[in-house]
Design a protein around this motif. Structure first.
Motif, short mmCIF file in Angstrom:
data_model
loop_
_atom_site.label_atom_id
_atom_site.label_comp_id
_atom_site.label_asym_id
_atom_site.label_seq_id
_atom_site.Cartn_x
_atom_site.Cartn_y
_atom_site.Cartn_z
N ASN A 113 4.54 -3.31 2.10
CA ASN A 113 4.86 -4.53 1.34
C ASN A 113 4.19 -4.55 -0.03
OD1 ASN A 113 6.22 -5.33 3.66
ND2 ASN A 113 4.48 -6.49 4.45
N THR A 114 3.68 -3.40 -0.49
CA THR A 114 3.09 -3.33 -1.83
C THR A 114 4.17 -3.61 -2.88
OG1 THR A 114 1.36 -1.78 -1.18
CG2 THR A 114 1.98 -1.80 -3.48
N PRO A 115 3.85 -4.40 -3.91
CA PRO A 115 4.87 -4.74 -4.91
C PRO A 115 5.41 -3.51 -5.63
CG PRO A 115 2.93 -6.15 -5.13
CD PRO A 115 2.56 -5.07 -4.16
N SER A 116 6.64 -3.61 -6.06
CA SER A 116 7.27 -2.54 -6.84
C SER A 116 6.50 -2.33 -8.12
CB SER A 116 8.72 -2.91 -7.14
OG SER A 116 9.34 -1.93 -7.92
N GLY A 117 6.34 -1.06 -8.50
CA GLY A 117 5.61 -0.72 -9.71
C GLY A 117 4.17 -0.31 -9.47
N THR A 118 3.68 -0.48 -8.24
CA THR A 118 2.30 -0.10 -7.93
C THR A 118 2.14 1.41 -8.00
OG1 THR A 118 2.02 -2.03 -6.49
CG2 THR A 118 0.48 -0.20 -6.19
#
Length: 355
Positions: A113-118
């Protein structure tokens, strides 16, 4: 001179001029000491001398970008006279080096569930060649699955691997991503590496309670420990996030016990009394051991248990003693008194007969 030129190649040099004649004229050439070239002095038909550079050891631009030689022309006079000329050689790059990664395997971990762009990892390669031959472009290997390309993005210039889609630990726990570095030469050199991305579990799943069997109604004289229901719990998370505990509300004559992981038995704990409670609506609550446990991630199930009547109560009269006065001459069949008895049991067990 290109570094790709093979040993044995010859390079004619400009001839020196000496107006003297005979022995006093130009007789030979000499070349300063160097690791790559030798000098071959040739004689023309007219007796004049000229020299050629002969490549004895192949050039390597990455080792030496340029060479400075000194060519000396000597006559045969006494004393001999000489002239010198500088020979400056630029070694032209050939795409003779492939890119090289600073490590063959990269390891990274990222929470689901890490945000996109990490940023997940940054790969790095170098190429000893010059210009376009040394410019590197990063990309996914040709056999990279489409699913990986949907979840991860790679910057072709910087080598930064970032999250692009939604990672789900319960779907895939480890990704093995193959990447490549390619230079911009006419015949590009290629290097490969892999990135191992471990997806770290997040407590994003609630436990689920499944009731597999219910034994209802239960006789009110059932002994403590009588099995009432069987149930199981599941949680898709891992480790403590998936470790589930079940409990029921206090103050009721039932208990939960577990002999196998994630399997529970609902049993009677105390005496039942249908006359006090004919039915129980029991809520089974399951919570995981995540830190912190997700408030919304508790599972529940409702079990309705009916208590079956047992003839455990005798009828009772309204009064223990009745007194009545009967006038003399009362006719036969006259009603003297009505008595009433009640039984809290249910059905036939609660029906009364008088005698």
């Amino acid at each position: 001179i290109s570094e790709s030129v093979a040993a044995g190649a010859r390079f004619p040099l400009e001839s020196a001029q000496d107006p003297d004649v005979g022995i006093n004229s130009l007789q030979t050439y000499q070349l300063s000491a160097n690791p790559n070239f030798a000098l071959d002095v040739q004689t023309r038909v007219d007796g004049s001398k000229y020299a050629e550079l002969v490549l004895e050891k192949e050039l390597d631009r990455e080792e030496q970008r340029e060479l400075n030689l000194v060519l000396t022309a000597l006559d045969g006079g006494s004393p001999p006279r000489s002239a010198h000329v500088q020979i400056h050689i630029d070694v032209v790059d050939a795409n003779d080096n492939a890119p090289v990664f600073n490590q063959s395997t990269y390891k990274a971990s990222v929470r689901e569930n890490t945000p996109s762009g990490t940023l997940v990892a940054k790969i790095s390669a170098y190429d000893l060649d010059d210009g376009p031959n040394g410019d590197i472009v990063y990309s996914f290997s040709s056999h990279t699955p489409a699913k990986v390309r949907e979840l991860f993005a790679l910057d072709s210039a910087t080598g930064e691997l970032r999250v692009k889609g939604q990672l789900d630990y319960e779907e895939t726990k480890l990704y093995e991503i193959y990447l490549q570095a390619k230079d911009k030469g006419a015949v590009p050199g290629v290097a490969h590496c892999k990135v191992l991305v471990e997806v770290v579990d997040v407590n994003d799943n609630a436990p689920e309670v499944t009731v597999t069997s219910v034994y209802s109604p239960v006789p009110e004289d059932a002994a403590p420990g009588t099995v009432v229901a069987l149930l199981s719990v599941t949680d898709l998370d891992s480790h403590d996030n998936g470790l589930v505990n079940c409990f029921i509300s206090p103050g009721i004559p039932f208990m939960l016990s577990s002999s196998l992981k994630n399997y529970y038995t609902l049993k009677t704990e105390g005496a039942l009394d249908r006359e006090k409670a004919a039915e129980y609506n029991i809520t089974i609550t399951a919570k995981d051991s995540g830190s912190p446990p997700f408030p919304a991630h508790s599972g529940t199930a409702q079990i309705t248990v009916q208590v079956l009547d047992v003839n455990d109560n005798a009828p009772t009269f309204d009064h223990t003693t009745y007194r009545v006065k009967v006038p003399e001459n009362t006719p036969v069949g006259a009603v003297l008194l009505r008595v009433n008895a009640s039984d809290p049991d249910e059905g036939p067990n609660g029906e009364t007969q008088y005698s």
